[in-house]
Design an enzyme around this catalytic site. Structure first.
Site, PDB file in Angstrom:
ATOM      1  CE  LYS A 115      59.201  87.129 126.980  1.00 10.38           C
ATOM      2  NZ  LYS A 115      59.002  87.551 125.579  1.00 10.38           N
ATOM      3  CG  HIS A 144      52.285  83.041 123.906  1.00  6.29           C
ATOM      4  ND1 HIS A 144      52.278  82.258 122.770  1.00  6.29           N
ATOM      5  CD2 HIS A 144      53.591  83.270 124.188  1.00  6.29           C
ATOM      6  CE1 HIS A 144      53.520  82.033 122.392  1.00  6.29           C
ATOM      7  NE2 HIS A 144      54.328  82.628 123.234  1.00  6.29           N
ATOM      8  NE  ARG A 198      58.460  83.582 127.516  1.00  3.83           N
ATOM      9  CZ  ARG A 198      57.224  83.554 127.994  1.00  3.83           C
ATOM     10  NH1 ARG A 198      56.991  83.015 129.193  1.00  3.83           N
ATOM     11  NH2 ARG A 198      56.215  84.044 127.299  1.00  3.83           N
ATOM     12  NE  ARG A 227      58.472  80.104 124.846  1.00  2.00           N
ATOM     13  CZ  ARG A 227      57.411  80.208 125.646  1.00  2.00           C
ATOM     14  NH1 ARG A 227      57.194  79.287 126.571  1.00  2.00           N
ATOM     15  NH2 ARG A 227      56.564  81.206 125.531  1.00  2.00           N
ATOM     16  CG  HIS A 250      63.231  80.870 121.979  1.00  2.00           C
ATOM     17  ND1 HIS A 250      62.512  81.023 123.155  1.00  2.00           N
ATOM     18  CD2 HIS A 250      62.482  81.433 121.007  1.00  2.00           C
ATOM     19  CE1 HIS A 250      61.388  81.663 122.893  1.00  2.00           C
ATOM     20  NE2 HIS A 250      61.340  81.914 121.600  1.00  2.00           N
ATOM     21  CE1 TYR A 273      57.039  79.276 120.558  1.00  4.11           C
ATOM     22  CE2 TYR A 273      57.826  81.523 120.506  1.00  4.11           C
ATOM     23  CZ  TYR A 273      57.980  80.207 120.887  1.00  4.11           C
ATOM     24  OH  TYR A 273      59.083  79.834 121.597  1.00  4.11           O
TER      25      TYR A 273
END
Length: 303
Positions: free
Chosen positions: A182, A275, A156, A252, A249, A284
């Protein structure tokens, strides 16, 4: 009063009193005309305000199901339902008609739009030539290293910008980086030789090589701002004639998509992307059916 006459009054109110955009009024009018047409067939006659007040949640759900059968996507069904809610609120305020059934109907769930993947050639174009945007050799090296890392390791943008010089130095004796994703979760990502070389080229020109300094610096010597990185790629894609979806993005996303198309398993890609849920990775890393079929034929024992 007929429901259609009330619809006309509602659209006039939107246009003259709410000063809604013409496109909005047109979209609401189209959605409500479709709803009233459905009710005419569903109830066996043209509805009036009393018929609207007597509606059940099942009637509204039947309308949404009919929209789905007509191949209307979830986002469009949600817009149609929003128009209906606005119309019913108007009826309550202007005509004292309370239609409680609509409160029992949930909005159609929509998935956030995912970025489109670049082709392999487009992604290589970015990582090889994005430095052409700048005249300063140091900035050129920085940008090539940064975007090579996004595509080569699937980071990211915030994860890459959070790296320090010490992380780059550690790559001299390691093949991987530890990044903070995250939820402050850490993960280890492999770094390709070409990406390590690009980072080393940037490190040689880095103006502040203290271990705790940000790896990627802006013009004022502070950590590179995400908006600046996005602007660099936006400028390059226009110079190079790349599509509008060529964003940081999207690199990625391209990383994951190209791995899956080459036969990598979803579990590994999930770990590389950081994830928490495999279902996120499945959405994704959507690739075309042809690529998936080729992987299946190559890897299945009976293929």
């Amino acid at each position: 009063m007929t429901a259609d006459a009330a619809r006309t009054g509602f659209l006039t109110w939107m246009e003259q009193e709410r000063h809604a955009a013409a496109n909005t009024v047109e979209a609401y009018g189209h959605a409500l005309a479709g709803f009233l047409g459905f009710l005419t067939r569903h109830l066996g006659g043209e509805p009036d305000l009393a018929a609207l007040a007597a509606l059940r949640a099942a009637d509204i759900r039947a309308w949404l199901a009919a929209l789905a059968n007509d191949k209307l996507v979830a986002a469009s069904r949600a817009q149609h339902l929003s128009a209906l809610r606005g119309f019913f609120r108007y009826l309550t305020r202007r005509h004292n008609v309370e239609i409680a059934a609509v409160r029992l109907v949930s909005t159609a769930r929509t998935r956030p739009a995912l970025p489109r993947a670049l082709t392999i050639d487009q992604a290589r174009d970015v990582t090889d030539h994005v430095g052409d945007v700048a005249d300063d050799p140091a900035i050129q090296a920085r940008d090539i290293a940064f975007f090579s890392l996004l595509y080569g390791s699937g980071l990211r943008i915030a994860e890459a910008l959070g790296l320090d010089v010490r992380d780059a130095i550690a790559l001299r004796t390691s093949l991987s980086l530890t990044v903070i994703g995250k939820g402050s979760k850490t993960r280890i990502v492999p770094v390709l030789p070409a990406v390590r070389a690009a980072i080393e080229d940037w490190l040689a020109l880095h103006p502040d090589r203290q271990s705790d300094s940000p790896l990627f610096l802006g013009a004022r010597g502070k950590r590179l701002d995400p908006a600046v990185a996005q602007k660099v790629l936006r400028t390059y894609r226009r110079l190079a004639g790349l599509p509008e979806h060529a964003t940081p993005h999207a690199l990625r996303h391209s990383f994951a998509t190209h791995l899956l198309a080459s036969g990598s398993d979803l579990r590994s890609i999930q770990d590389l992307l950081g994830h928490a849920s495999l279902s996120t990775t499945q959405r994704y890393t959507a690739v075309d059916d042809t690529a998936l079929l080729a992987v299946w034929r190559k890897t299945h024992p009976r293929g």
